[in-house]
Design an enzyme around this catalytic site. Structure first.
Site, PDB file in Angstrom:
ATOM      1  N   GLU A 230       0.886  -1.178   0.000  1.00 42.82           N
ATOM      2  CA  GLU A 230       0.000   0.000   0.000  1.00 42.82           C
ATOM      3  C   GLU A 230       0.913   1.213   0.000  1.00 42.82           C
ATOM      4  OE1 GLU A 230      -3.097  -0.292  -0.349  1.00 42.82           O
ATOM      5  OE2 GLU A 230      -3.518  -2.346   0.267  1.00 42.82           O
ATOM      6  N   CYS A 264      -2.145   9.093   2.419  1.00 42.14           N
ATOM      7  CA  CYS A 264      -1.812   8.549   1.098  1.00 42.14           C
ATOM      8  C   CYS A 264      -2.892   8.919   0.088  1.00 42.14           C
ATOM      9  CB  CYS A 264      -1.644   7.042   1.191  1.00 42.14           C
ATOM     10  SG  CYS A 264      -3.023   6.248   2.003  1.00 42.14           S
TER      11      CYS A 264
HETATM   12  P1  NAD Z   1       8.644   4.765   4.424  1.00 42.38           P
HETATM   13  O1  NAD Z   1       8.598   3.943   3.195  1.00 42.38           O
HETATM   14  O2  NAD Z   1       9.801   5.660   4.610  1.00 42.38           O
HETATM   15  O3  NAD Z   1       8.597   3.841   5.726  1.00 42.38           O
HETATM   16  C1  NAD Z   1       7.524   2.961   5.963  1.00 42.38           C
HETATM   17  C2  NAD Z   1       7.994   1.847   6.884  1.00 42.38           C
HETATM   18  O4  NAD Z   1       8.961   1.049   6.213  1.00 42.38           O
HETATM   19  C3  NAD Z   1       8.655   2.334   8.166  1.00 42.38           C
HETATM   20  O5  NAD Z   1       8.231   1.509   9.218  1.00 42.38           O
HETATM   21  C4  NAD Z   1      10.135   2.122   7.881  1.00 42.38           C
HETATM   22  O6  NAD Z   1      10.915   1.926   9.033  1.00 42.38           O
HETATM   23  C5  NAD Z   1      10.098   0.874   7.045  1.00 42.38           C
HETATM   24  N1  NAD Z   1      11.245   0.654   6.156  1.00 42.38           N
HETATM   25  C6  NAD Z   1      12.048   1.578   5.586  1.00 42.38           C
HETATM   26  N2  NAD Z   1      12.982   0.974   4.813  1.00 42.38           N
HETATM   27  C7  NAD Z   1      12.757  -0.360   4.903  1.00 42.38           C
HETATM   28  C8  NAD Z   1      13.364  -1.510   4.311  1.00 42.38           C
HETATM   29  N3  NAD Z   1      14.386  -1.407   3.463  1.00 42.38           N
HETATM   30  N4  NAD Z   1      12.859  -2.718   4.612  1.00 42.38           N
HETATM   31  C9  NAD Z   1      11.805  -2.849   5.442  1.00 42.38           C
HETATM   32  N5  NAD Z   1      11.189  -1.799   6.032  1.00 42.38           N
HETATM   33  C10 NAD Z   1      11.647  -0.564   5.751  1.00 42.38           C
HETATM   34  O7  NAD Z   1       7.260   5.550   4.441  1.00 42.38           O
HETATM   35  P2  NAD Z   1       6.791   6.660   5.479  1.00 42.38           P
HETATM   36  O8  NAD Z   1       7.548   7.923   5.175  1.00 42.38           O
HETATM   37  O9  NAD Z   1       6.815   6.112   6.834  1.00 42.38           O
HETATM   38  O10 NAD Z   1       5.255   6.852   5.083  1.00 42.38           O
HETATM   39  C11 NAD Z   1       4.793   7.769   4.141  1.00 42.38           C
HETATM   40  C12 NAD Z   1       4.440   7.071   2.861  1.00 42.38           C
HETATM   41  O11 NAD Z   1       3.468   6.050   3.130  1.00 42.38           O
HETATM   42  C13 NAD Z   1       3.763   7.987   1.851  1.00 42.38           C
HETATM   43  O12 NAD Z   1       4.298   7.743   0.574  1.00 42.38           O
HETATM   44  C14 NAD Z   1       2.299   7.568   1.898  1.00 42.38           C
HETATM   45  O13 NAD Z   1       1.600   7.835   0.716  1.00 42.38           O
HETATM   46  C15 NAD Z   1       2.424   6.112   2.169  1.00 42.38           C
HETATM   47  N6  NAD Z   1       1.178   5.586   2.750  1.00 42.38           N
HETATM   48  C16 NAD Z   1       0.418   4.744   2.015  1.00 42.38           C
HETATM   49  C17 NAD Z   1      -0.795   4.265   2.504  1.00 42.38           C
HETATM   50  C18 NAD Z   1      -1.653   3.336   1.698  1.00 42.38           C
HETATM   51  O14 NAD Z   1      -2.487   2.655   2.313  1.00 42.38           O
HETATM   52  N7  NAD Z   1      -1.505   3.261   0.391  1.00 42.38           N
HETATM   53  C19 NAD Z   1      -1.201   4.624   3.786  1.00 42.38           C
HETATM   54  C20 NAD Z   1      -0.395   5.480   4.528  1.00 42.38           C
HETATM   55  C21 NAD Z   1       0.801   5.950   3.995  1.00 42.38           C
END
Ligand code: NAD
Length: 521
Positions: A230, A264
């Site tokens: 997502e 998002c």
């Molecule tokens: P992010 O991708 O930076 O981090 C998300 C999670 O992934 C965090 O817990 C982080 O620690 C973890 N992570 C980072 N690198 C990783 C790796 N290599 N392996 C495994 N885990 C890893 O995202 P963010 O900045 O926390 O969130 C914002 C983003 O999330 C925006 O792009 C937003 O649109 C999206 N989002 C999507 C939805 C949806 O349902 N489509 C909902 C909420 C947020």
């Protein structure tokens, strides 16, 4: 991605030497052990735990909102509406519908398989790794965890390092009498997430940025772990000139600004038909100018702060880029470019080459675009690498539905905004770079299941017509039966029944007497 975008990677580089936090090693194994006790429960017993959890969250809501506000800086009403209400609504849906959709279900068995019955059994996958972002730290934790528990799976949960709500989930789940190894919470950054994938969970459910989503899918592919992604969005709102302008402007303000634009599915591009462009712009500016921004303590504020400094930098970069390329800021002109209290900004004269038109901004910015025809706006809305959700506004529902069908995305609200995700019965997910798969709703339950297909026959003397031996005569009889079955009509059906009986008699004889029953071929 536009190469002028800010490159921010808040997580430390993978492979760094700092030891991983306690609880990381062996987390998936612990959840697998937990799966043994969860598997033994009936669906009704599993949702019983969710019912208890729902009552606890309802009772402790103000304390949970305090924790959400402390970690995110969002307004109290945003925390209540999008996180507490959203979670309770999803738990209530699971309580009512999970037993219906997850119980063994009989499906159609075709006439050629007469005498048998066909079933779907929804079985757990095992231990699911859920990795969440920082924008809805309570909702993005409890809803996927609850879906996992309802489907009989245990969980390793890794919250965002920016909004861990440390200890809160463990406390709530313990009060709901859930054994600790049903949901193993592991705190830490991206390195921890990556190390948990290396422990080979049975599925990865990831919510976060497209950039990280791509890394996850690559890592999981090495082990053939299924993933649910997502990801980000750049969601369009399309406003035709027959709408109630004030209502559409009010919906636009909320859809673009709720949770300070850090959703998002935030409205990130607003397309307004030319005849109402000016009145819509005036109504929107009026709506935005009366917004109260504060990290409040009593629910009397619309908009809170941004959650992280790195996201503030991204917004600042998009704003600078738009200013430099000639966009006109109608509100929020006094922002320093650094404070987390970014004022909502309505932006006019936005060009398609600006970052505001192409990249996910994830802040309280509302870029406006003018269009003239239906075809033109469909082209403009689809001209994005993202495809999460969208909204279409028009009195003419036929037109709105036609446009909704033409949009390349996972969900469309008609004459409302961010509304598909408000209904727990509707699956949620995106197309293109916004993700893979669907979760929530009936289809979302199956995303966490091994949907096992089962066909039950009786033990008998019957030899199937398709079993060996194959002979020229069987070939002829099978052809005859096939033509009559698919040739159509009532008479065809009677002829099929007769041909089928003949074939069955022959198959039995051929099996008993060898390849040439009665000496014929
Ligand atoms: P992010 O991708 O930076 O981090 C998300 C999670 O992934 C965090 O817990 C982080 O620690 C973890 N992570 C980072 N690198 C990783 C790796 N290599 N392996 C495994 N885990 C890893 O995202 P963010 O900045 O926390 O969130 C914002 C983003 O999330 C925006 O792009 C937003 O649109 C999206 N989002 C999507 C939805 C949806 O349902 N489509 C909902 C909420 C947020």
């Amino acid at each position: 991605m536009n190469d002028t975008a800010v490159e921010t990677d808040p997580a430390p580089p993978l492979g760094s030497d700092t030891p991983l936090p306690a609880g990381t090693a062996g987390a998936v194994a612990r959840a697998r052990r937990g799966a043994l006790s969860l598997r033994r429960l009936t669906i009704a017993e599993r949702v019983g735990y969710l019912r208890t959890l729902k009552a606890i969250i309802l009772r402790r809501r103000e304390e949970i909102i305090d924790r959400i506000q402390k970690d995110t800086g969002k307004s109290r009403a945003d925390a209540l509406i999008s996180e507490i209400f959203g979670v309770l609504d999803n738990l209530a849906w699971l309580e009512k519908y999970a037993p219906k959709y997850l119980s063994p279900r009989k499906v159609h068995t075709p006439i050629a398989l007469m005498g048998k019955s066909s079933w779907l059994w929804c079985e757990p996958l095992g231990a699911i790794l859920i990795i969440s972002p920082w924008n809805y730290p309570f909702y993005q934790a409890v809803v996927p965890i609850a879906v996992a528990i309802a489907t009989g799976n245990t969980v390793v949960y890794k919250p965002s390092e920016w909004t861990p709500l440390e200890g809160l989930l463990e406390d709530l789940f313990a009060e709901a009498q859930m054994p600790p190894n049903w949901v193993c919470v592991v705190y830490g950054d991206g390195r921890v997430g990556a190390s948990l994938i290396d422990q080979r969970p049975d599925k990865v459910m990831f919510t976060g940025s497209t950039r990280t989503g791509k890394k996850i899918v690559q890592q999981a592919a090495q082990y053939m772990i299924p993933v649910e992604l997502e990801l980000g969005g750049k969601d369009p709102m399309i406003v035709f000139d027959d709408v109630n302008v004030e209502r559409a402007a009010a919906g636009c303000a909320w859809g673009a600004l709720t949770t300070t634009g850090q959703s998002c599915t935030s409205v990130e591009r607003v397309y307004v038909q030319e005849r109402i462009y000016e009145p819509f712009k005036r109504a929107l500016v009026k709506e935005v100018e009366r917004i109260k921004q504060e990290v409040d303590t009593d629910g009397d504020a619309d908009l809170g702060a941004m959650t992280t400094d790195f996201q503030v930098q991204i917004v600042a970069h998009h704003v600078e880029d738009a200013r430099a390329k000639g966009a006109e800021f109608l509100t929020g002109k006094g922002w320093s470019g650094a404070s987390r209290m970014i004022p909502p900004m309505v932006v006019d004269k936005v060009g398609s080459d600006m970052l505001l038109a192409r990249e996910e901004t994830f802040g309280p910015i509302i870029p406006l675009f003018k269009f003239s025809t239906e075809d033109e706006v469909i082209r403009m809305a689809n001209d994005s690498e993202y495809g999460l959700t969208a909204s279409v506004w028009s009195k003419d529902l036929e037109r709105a539905k036609r446009v909704a069908r033409a949009l390349e995305c996972g969900g469309v609200s008609i004459n409302n905004v961010m509304a598909t995700e408000a209904n727990p019965a509707l699956p949620f997910g995106g197309t293109k770079h916004s993700g893979l798969g669907r979760y929530k709703g009936e289809m979302g339950l199956y995303a966490f299941c091994n949907v096992k297909s089962v066909l039950i026959d009786k033990d008998s003397a019957k030899i199937e017509a398709n079993w060996y031996p194959y002979t020229r005569e069987k070939y002829r009889l099978f052809t005859d039966m096939t033509v009559k079955l698919f040739g159509g009509g009532v008479i065809g059906f009677v002829k099929f029944a007769l041909a089928g009986m003949k074939l069955e008699r022959y198959a039995k004889k051929a099996s008993q007497e060898g390849r040439r029953p009665g000496g014929h071929s």
